[in-house]
Scaffold this motif. Structure first.
Motif, mmCIF file in Angstrom:
data_model
loop_
_atom_site.group_PDB
_atom_site.id
_atom_site.type_symbol
_atom_site.label_atom_id
_atom_site.label_comp_id
_atom_site.label_asym_id
_atom_site.label_seq_id
_atom_site.Cartn_x
_atom_site.Cartn_y
_atom_site.Cartn_z
ATOM 1 N N ARG A 139 -7.899 1.364 -4.977
ATOM 2 C CA ARG A 139 -7.932 2.377 -3.924
ATOM 3 C C ARG A 139 -7.033 3.561 -4.234
ATOM 4 O O ARG A 139 -7.423 4.719 -4.061
ATOM 5 N N PHE A 140 -5.799 3.285 -4.711
ATOM 6 C CA PHE A 140 -4.824 4.354 -4.935
ATOM 7 C C PHE A 140 -4.723 4.782 -6.396
ATOM 8 O O PHE A 140 -3.930 5.655 -6.729
ATOM 9 N N ASN A 141 -5.528 4.175 -7.234
ATOM 10 C CA ASN A 141 -5.470 4.444 -8.672
ATOM 11 C C ASN A 141 -4.043 4.255 -9.198
ATOM 12 O O ASN A 141 -3.507 5.083 -9.936
ATOM 13 N N CYS A 142 -3.453 3.156 -8.782
ATOM 14 C CA CYS A 142 -2.088 2.808 -9.184
ATOM 15 C C CYS A 142 -2.161 1.740 -10.273
ATOM 16 O O CYS A 142 -2.817 0.709 -10.102
ATOM 17 N N SER A 143 -1.502 1.979 -11.383
ATOM 18 C CA SER A 143 -1.542 1.066 -12.520
ATOM 19 C C SER A 143 -0.601 -0.111 -12.277
ATOM 20 O O SER A 143 0.605 0.070 -12.131
ATOM 21 N N VAL A 144 -1.163 -1.321 -12.239
ATOM 22 C CA VAL A 144 -0.369 -2.502 -11.925
ATOM 23 C C VAL A 144 -0.369 -3.478 -13.095
ATOM 24 O O VAL A 144 -1.259 -3.461 -13.955
ATOM 25 N N HIS A 145 0.640 -4.327 -13.095
ATOM 26 C CA HIS A 145 0.786 -5.382 -14.104
ATOM 27 C C HIS A 145 1.075 -6.673 -13.355
ATOM 28 O O HIS A 145 2.114 -6.796 -12.698
ATOM 29 N N VAL A 146 0.161 -7.638 -13.429
ATOM 30 C CA VAL A 146 0.323 -8.904 -12.724
ATOM 31 C C VAL A 146 1.159 -9.840 -13.593
ATOM 32 O O VAL A 146 0.784 -10.165 -14.720
ATOM 33 N N CYS A 147 2.286 -10.278 -13.058
ATOM 34 C CA CYS A 147 3.244 -11.062 -13.838
ATOM 35 C C CYS A 147 2.858 -12.539 -13.887
ATOM 36 O O CYS A 147 2.186 -13.053 -12.988
ATOM 37 N N ALA A 173 0.830 -1.206 0.000
ATOM 38 C CA ALA A 173 0.000 0.000 0.000
ATOM 39 C C ALA A 173 0.865 1.257 0.000
ATOM 40 O O ALA A 173 0.585 2.222 -0.721
ATOM 41 N N LEU A 174 1.924 1.251 0.804
ATOM 42 C CA LEU A 174 2.830 2.404 0.828
ATOM 43 C C LEU A 174 3.484 2.619 -0.534
ATOM 44 O O LEU A 174 3.615 3.754 -1.001
ATOM 45 N N ALA A 175 3.914 1.526 -1.177
ATOM 46 C CA ALA A 175 4.553 1.638 -2.485
ATOM 47 C C ALA A 175 3.594 2.225 -3.511
ATOM 48 O O ALA A 175 3.968 3.109 -4.295
ATOM 49 N N MET A 176 2.349 1.757 -3.523
ATOM 50 C CA MET A 176 1.383 2.274 -4.496
ATOM 51 C C MET A 176 1.046 3.737 -4.222
ATOM 52 O O MET A 176 0.839 4.521 -5.162
ATOM 53 N N ALA A 177 0.999 4.106 -2.949
ATOM 54 C CA ALA A 177 0.716 5.508 -2.616
ATOM 55 C C ALA A 177 1.809 6.428 -3.145
ATOM 56 O O ALA A 177 1.536 7.556 -3.563
ATOM 57 N N ILE A 191 -1.595 7.431 4.778
ATOM 58 C CA ILE A 191 -1.474 7.266 3.335
ATOM 59 C C ILE A 191 -2.565 8.081 2.681
ATOM 60 O O ILE A 191 -3.737 7.918 2.983
ATOM 61 N N GLY A 192 -2.190 8.947 1.765
ATOM 62 C CA GLY A 192 -3.183 9.738 1.060
ATOM 63 C C GLY A 192 -3.884 8.930 -0.007
ATOM 64 O O GLY A 192 -3.398 7.904 -0.458
#
Length: 664
Positions: free
Chosen positions: A369-377, A304-308, A500-501
């Motif tokens: 939640r954080f609107n973080c773009s992820v790629h599942v490997c 969560a911290l990384a995505m924030a 976390i914002g």
């Protein structure tokens, strides 16, 4: 065996066996044993192990008998001077999967390509014509016009005149396929450091171009130190420069940075430095032990911290910056264990599907939640893939990848297995060891359905739910269930009291589609190799101790094509999965991944109907330990171009001189 040298070697071995009085079926039976296992996988007839064994046994007996006839025919041919023995042998070895022969038209095309290879060493403009050029608009008869700077300047209809004042080399390739060079976003090159002999940039790029790949993205671990800060990134860049100066870097290389627990420690801005100063194309984390001591996994609060931290960077950049995740998450009371592994099925049970599902649910809840773009490997589980597809349809910023070994092999077919402990385990099974592991045949088929988007999502979910699962169920909105499940862990404080914002404003980049010009590229799914090679000795000693990685960079094109044909796979979808989508998703779409004016002339010329040369002699990786070695795979690469230069040519291999010219 497919190359000229391999066929000659086969003939010599048969002659030696005849002189010794040994039945001349050994070579053919060895080939047939591999081929029949894969044929059983591709046949779609999965009526049980007994039926499969009986079918394979009868086919093998037929081939052995046919070999005896072939030897007799060969003896008669030699006595009569007719010279037909080799031709008869090739015909006997042809499989349903691919053709071992090369047509006269393709043989002429290869000669033309050999001449073009000499010309392009000095960098010159040229034209390639084929009846099967794969473009964003479909497969068509076209001419690809390349300038002296290695860029595509035009794509014309096949019968259109060339609007050029000066004559330039023009090659008619007939029906050979011309496709954009492949982009592999998941490659483990083990340099620099003490693992560099596992795979360096010279051998990795040789393997890449031999398989039609023209751009690789290197993972941040398995090299020493792991690429988790600027200092380590500079070491890797220096190693790449050293290989390039020697003229041994045959294709383009991009780098991925790593996020580990120390990256999100208070007061550190490692993520920003890697992106803004280091220029990495993506970032990567593990949610389970990585096998590298200096690349520790993230807990859910740390994720969560990384995505924030990452989400605002993604929003402000003018290119995509995917957050790549190795998504396996064992329950706290059920850590992965390597004890009591007596078979590949035992190994698969140590990393069951619900590890992937739990991790994917948690990652996508945080992504939303954080609107973080992820790629599942490297998804191996159809259940986890179904979670991703549902999330994509709900608008979550996620893309995903699977790998040829999950799409081609299964526990039920092809993967060697045996009961017993220790040395009684089939040593070949270790070649298939990877993480996540290869799973059931039913899972493989459902994975293909999701990858090709052939079934309604609810239909696939119902099929998946028909089997019991240790953890979780699939509802209409898996993300809401995940958010509720993780609410106690991720409560907005990151688990350590640091607020976390919420990064939702501004809109993230999702896995739906990206556009350059008029055509939109579907980036939801990618097929990557997850190339993770090791020396032969690290694949010995049983499944528990063996290295958990597969060497597949050279075979990605052929293995994916071979696996997909039974599901109605076509060239256009193949090009999207292995070239256009990875290029677009990882910020390279303006230059890579498609055949269009203005793009780099990174091209692969190949024959989908012919067999790929998977012999040890044709392997270009540092070590030839791979489950795909000596397997019948359809798709033979004739030539690979990087920036308009031929860097690989069938029967000659990688052309280092042309790569050196590119570097200059």
């Amino acid at each position: 065996k497919v190359g000229r040298e391999e066929r000659q070697l086969m003939e010599r071995r048969k002659a030696e066996e005849r002189e010794r009085g040994v039945p001349g079926v050994a070579v053919l039976a060895l080939f047939a044993a591999h081929a029949l296992v894969l044929l059983a996988t591709l046949s779609g007839e999965h009526d049980g192990a007994t039926d499969a064994i009986q079918r394979n046994s009868s086919q093998l007996q037929h081939l052995v008998a046919e070999d005896a006839l072939m030897r007799n025919a060969g003896a008669v041919a030699r006595e009569s001077g007719s010279g037909k023995s080799r031709k008869d042998g090739e015909r006997a070895l042809e499989q349903e999967i691919c053709s071992l022969g090369r047509s006269e038209k393709n043989a002429r095309a290869l000669q033309y390509l050999e001449e073009l290879a000499r010309v392009t060493q000095m960098q010159t403009a040229f034209v390639l014509r084929s009846r099967r050029v794969v473009t964003a608009g479909g497969v068509r008869d076209a001419k690809v016009v390349v300038d002296a700077d290695g860029r595509i300047v035009n794509v014309l209809d096949g019968d259109a005149p060339l609007p050029l004042r000066n004559a330039i080399p023009s090659v008619d390739l007939g029906d050979l396929v011309v496709m954009a060079g492949l982009v592999d976003v998941h490659v483990h090159v083990n340099a620099p450091g003490h693992r560099a002999h596992w795979e360096g940039f010279a051998s990795a790029t040789r393997a890449a171009v031999a398989g039609g790949t023209t751009t690789i993205l290197d993972m941040p671990l398995n090299n020493v130190p792991s690429t988790t800060d600027l200092a380590a990134l500079k070491l890797k860049l220096a190693e790449i420069s050293r290989v390039e100066r020697r003229g041994e870097l045959l294709c383009d290389v991009g780098l991925i940075g790593g996020i580990v627990p120390d990256s999100v420690a208070p007061g550190r801005d490692v993520i920003g430095e890697l992106v803004l100063r280091g220029g990495v194309l993506a970032l990567k984390s593990f949610m389970i032990d990585s096998g590298s001591p200096d690349f520790e996994p993230l807990s859910v609060p740390q994720l969560a911290l990384a995505m924030a931290q990452l989400a605002p960077l993604q929003r402000d950049l003018l290119r995509d910056l995917p957050y790549m995740l190795h998504a396996e998450l064992p329950p706290l009371d059920q850590p992965a264990s390597l004890d009591s592994i007596y078979s590949y099925a035992d190994f698969e049970a140590t990393r069951p599907e619900h590890f992937e599902v739990r991790a994917t649910l948690a990652a996508l809840a945080l992504s939303q939640r954080f609107n973080c773009s992820v790629h599942v490997c490297h998804i191996s589980s159809a259940r986890a893939a179904d979670v991703v597809r549902t999330a994509q349809r709900l608008g979550v910023a996620v893309s995903a990848e699977s790998c040829p070994h999950y799409l081609l092999y299964s526990l039920d077919h092809a993967v060697p297995d045996s009961a017993g402990a220790g040395a009684n385990i089939d040593p070949d099974a270790a070649r298939f060891k990877c993480a996540p592991p290869i799973r059931s045949e039913r899972n493989r088929q459902l994975l293909w359905q999701i990858l090709l988007d052939k079934d309604d999502v609810n239909s696939v979910a119902r099929q998946l739910n028909s089997s019991s699962m240790p953890s979780g169920t699939f509802g209409d909105n898996v993300l809401e269930e995940s958010a509720r499940a993780d609410a106690a862990v991720v409560d907005g404080t990151g688990g350590d009291g640091a607020a976390i914002g919420d990064a939702r404003e501004g809109g993230g980049k999702n896995g739906g589609g990206h556009a350059h010009g008029e055509e939109s590229v579907d980036v939801a799914w990618i097929v990557s190799s997850d190339h993770s090679p090791s020396p032969r000795e690290l694949k010995a000693g049983g499944l528990g101790a063996a290295w958990g990685g597969i060497s597949g960079l050279q075979y990605r094109l052929a293995a994916t094509w071979t696996a997909g044909r039974e599901f109605g796979f076509d060239l256009e979808r193949l090009a999207t999965l292995v070239a256009a989508a990875p290029a677009e998703r990882f910020g390279l779409g303006a230059r890579k991944g498609t055949i269009a004016a203005g793009r780099d002339a990174d091209l692969v010329v190949w024959a989908p109907e012919e067999c790929c040369n998977t012999s040890a002699a044709a392997s270009n990786a540092a070590h030839d330990v791979s489950p795909m070695r000596d397997q019948p795979l359809a798709g033979r690469v004739y030539a690979t171009f990087v920036a308009g230069r031929v860097v690989f040519l069938d029967e000659r291999g990688p052309l280092v001189a042309n790569a050196a010219a590119n570097a200059a």
